[in-house]
Design a protein around this motif. Structure first.
Motif, mmCIF file in Angstrom:
data_model
loop_
_atom_site.group_PDB
_atom_site.id
_atom_site.type_symbol
_atom_site.label_atom_id
_atom_site.label_comp_id
_atom_site.label_asym_id
_atom_site.label_seq_id
_atom_site.Cartn_x
_atom_site.Cartn_y
_atom_site.Cartn_z
ATOM 1 N N ALA A 1 0.823 -1.205 0.000
ATOM 2 C CA ALA A 1 0.000 0.000 0.000
ATOM 3 C C ALA A 1 0.860 1.259 0.000
ATOM 4 O O ALA A 1 0.520 2.270 -0.626
ATOM 5 C CB ALA A 1 -0.932 -0.013 1.207
ATOM 6 N N SER A 2 1.993 1.224 0.713
ATOM 7 C CA SER A 2 2.886 2.387 0.737
ATOM 8 C C SER A 2 3.523 2.648 -0.625
ATOM 9 O O SER A 2 3.919 3.778 -0.925
ATOM 10 C CB SER A 2 3.980 2.184 1.787
ATOM 11 O OG SER A 2 4.829 1.107 1.425
ATOM 12 N N LEU A 3 3.617 1.603 -1.460
ATOM 13 C CA LEU A 3 4.154 1.764 -2.809
ATOM 14 C C LEU A 3 3.084 2.161 -3.817
ATOM 15 O O LEU A 3 3.384 2.327 -4.999
ATOM 16 C CB LEU A 3 4.821 0.460 -3.259
ATOM 17 C CG LEU A 3 6.075 0.044 -2.470
ATOM 18 C CD1 LEU A 3 6.568 -1.318 -2.940
ATOM 19 C CD2 LEU A 3 7.175 1.088 -2.620
ATOM 20 N N GLY A 4 1.843 2.268 -3.366
ATOM 21 C CA GLY A 4 0.764 2.708 -4.236
ATOM 22 C C GLY A 4 0.003 1.592 -4.915
ATOM 23 O O GLY A 4 -0.805 1.856 -5.812
ATOM 24 N N LEU A 5 0.216 0.334 -4.529
ATOM 25 C CA LEU A 5 -0.509 -0.773 -5.147
ATOM 26 C C LEU A 5 -1.930 -0.834 -4.604
ATOM 27 O O LEU A 5 -2.165 -0.593 -3.416
ATOM 28 C CB LEU A 5 0.193 -2.101 -4.873
ATOM 29 C CG LEU A 5 1.282 -2.532 -5.873
ATOM 30 C CD1 LEU A 5 2.502 -1.617 -5.759
ATOM 31 C CD2 LEU A 5 1.691 -3.972 -5.624
ATOM 32 N N THR A 6 -2.859 -1.133 -5.492
ATOM 33 C CA THR A 6 -4.242 -1.271 -5.064
ATOM 34 C C THR A 6 -4.409 -2.568 -4.273
ATOM 35 O O THR A 6 -3.547 -3.464 -4.302
ATOM 36 C CB THR A 6 -5.179 -1.280 -6.275
ATOM 37 O OG1 THR A 6 -4.857 -2.417 -7.105
ATOM 38 C CG2 THR A 6 -5.020 -0.006 -7.093
ATOM 39 N N ARG A 7 -5.551 -2.683 -3.595
ATOM 40 C CA ARG A 7 -5.807 -3.873 -2.786
ATOM 41 C C ARG A 7 -5.900 -5.122 -3.665
ATOM 42 O O ARG A 7 -5.372 -6.188 -3.304
ATOM 43 C CB ARG A 7 -7.099 -3.679 -1.987
ATOM 44 C CG ARG A 7 -7.444 -4.845 -1.078
ATOM 45 C CD ARG A 7 -8.672 -4.531 -0.244
ATOM 46 N NE ARG A 7 -9.093 -5.680 0.526
ATOM 47 C CZ ARG A 7 -8.587 -6.026 1.697
ATOM 48 N NH1 ARG A 7 -7.598 -5.318 2.214
ATOM 49 N NH2 ARG A 7 -9.039 -7.089 2.344
ATOM 50 N N GLY A 8 -6.556 -5.004 -4.824
ATOM 51 C CA GLY A 8 -6.667 -6.152 -5.707
ATOM 52 C C GLY A 8 -5.322 -6.589 -6.267
ATOM 53 O O GLY A 8 -5.014 -7.779 -6.342
ATOM 54 N N ARG A 9 -4.499 -5.619 -6.659
ATOM 55 C CA ARG A 9 -3.182 -5.967 -7.200
ATOM 56 C C ARG A 9 -2.279 -6.526 -6.113
ATOM 57 O O ARG A 9 -1.475 -7.441 -6.362
ATOM 58 C CB ARG A 9 -2.548 -4.732 -7.825
ATOM 59 C CG ARG A 9 -1.349 -5.051 -8.701
ATOM 60 C CD ARG A 9 -0.918 -3.857 -9.480
ATOM 61 N NE ARG A 9 0.176 -4.191 -10.384
ATOM 62 C CZ ARG A 9 0.771 -3.302 -11.175
ATOM 63 N NH1 ARG A 9 0.353 -2.038 -11.186
ATOM 64 N NH2 ARG A 9 1.760 -3.678 -11.972
#
Length: 317
Positions: A193-201
């Protein structure tokens, strides 16, 4: 007067005799081995010499075209049902862990219903569901229908068996996948999440691959169990390998040879699945230990090489 140092005192102290280690004897183990060997020999002798058990009949039934067609149906049911169960289990597990209470509640209700009722009852329900809905239609909810089909045409016997087995398996796979997802450290998701990835990804790229190490072993067990659970479809008159053996037994009155032939096919494919499960577990367990466990072939080669080594002389004079 000269004083003795600790080194001198140690040098003058006589060396104690070597300890003669006597291995612990286990007579009970040898007795147990002897009893098991005798019982196994008696069982094998009874199978081979019993005049009422004709192994030629077993061989004929084993390769009977009806049995081979039923075996194909069994394998197709196993593959399709496990595919539905695995995909449905992943979806249900993700919904079960969702923060949306509606989605989580629906997933919990599905798991509760399908795990709480016998799979045989579910097979009967899918087979006789035309008594409630003779026709299945597509259209606007509570409005006009666009297309409709007879239930028995849309869901034939094989499809009803696949739905009954696959949807029931999805409930069990959901709990297995949920346990695997829960085993992954939450820091992985927080870092993603801190790297900007979505929950699904994050779920697809990070969590699920790490959860496979926990998911694979029980999934292999479920696949082996599914292979044997398909025998229940004979109750709805679908000809699998078990039903084929029963039909041959009813015609020829060779009940025991038919059961042995069917069991040999189940044992063969169960053994293949067990070997495949071992290598898949070994693949996903590479990061958990420095050295991978030896394969069965490597163990057998090591055992044969150990037997070929000359036995060292035991003891010195």
């Amino acid at each position: 007067m000269k004083t003795l140092t600790a080194a001198d005192a140690a040098a003058r102290t006589p060396r104690p005799d070597d300890i003669k280690a006597v291995p612990v004897r286990h007579p009970g183990r040898w007795v147990a081995v002897a009893v098991v060997a005798v019982l196994a020999a008696m069982f094998c002798h009874g199978l081979l010499t019993n005049p009422r058990l004709d192994w030629n009949v077993v061989g004929h039934i084993l390769w009977d075209p009806t049995v081979l067609r039923g075996l194909r149906t069994t394998l197709e049911l196993t593959v399709l049902s496990m595919a539905i169960g695995l995909i449905g289990g992943i979806v249900l597990a993700v919904l079960r862990l969702s923060r949306n209470p509606v989605l989580s509640g629906v997933a919990w209700l599905y798991i509760w219903v399908f795990r709480g009722t016998p799979v045989l009852v579910q097979l009967f329900v899918w087979n006789f569901l035309s008594a409630l809905w003779p026709r299945i239609s597509i259209g606007i909810p509570f409005g006009p229908e666009f297309y409709s089909w007879q239930y028995n045409d849309l869901v034939p016997l094989f499809t009803a068996a696949v739905l009954g087995l696959g949807l029931n398996e999805a409930a069990y796979m959901a709990e297995i996948v949920r346990a695997g997802i829960s085993s992954v450290d939450e820091g992985q998701s927080e870092a993603a999440a801190s790297l900007g990835l979505t929950r699904g990804r994050t779920m697809r790229r990070i969590v699920l691959p790490q959860a496979m190490r926990v998911v694979i072993p029980p999934t292999g067990n479920e696949t082996i169990s599914m292979l044997k659970t398909t025998s229940l479809v004979s109750a709805i008159s679908l000809v699998d390998v078990t039903r084929a053996g029963q039909d041959i037994a009813s015609r020829t009155f060779q009940n025991i040879p038919s059961l042995i032939a069917v069991s040999l096919w189940y044992l063969f494919f169960t053994s293949l699945l067990t070997i495949g499960q071992y290598y898949i577990e070994r693949h996903y367990g590479r990061g958990t230990s420095r050295a991978l466990p030896p394969t069965p072939w490597q163990r057998m080669c090591a055992m044969l090489s150990a037997l070929r080594r000359p036995v060292a002389s035991g003891g010195t004079s």
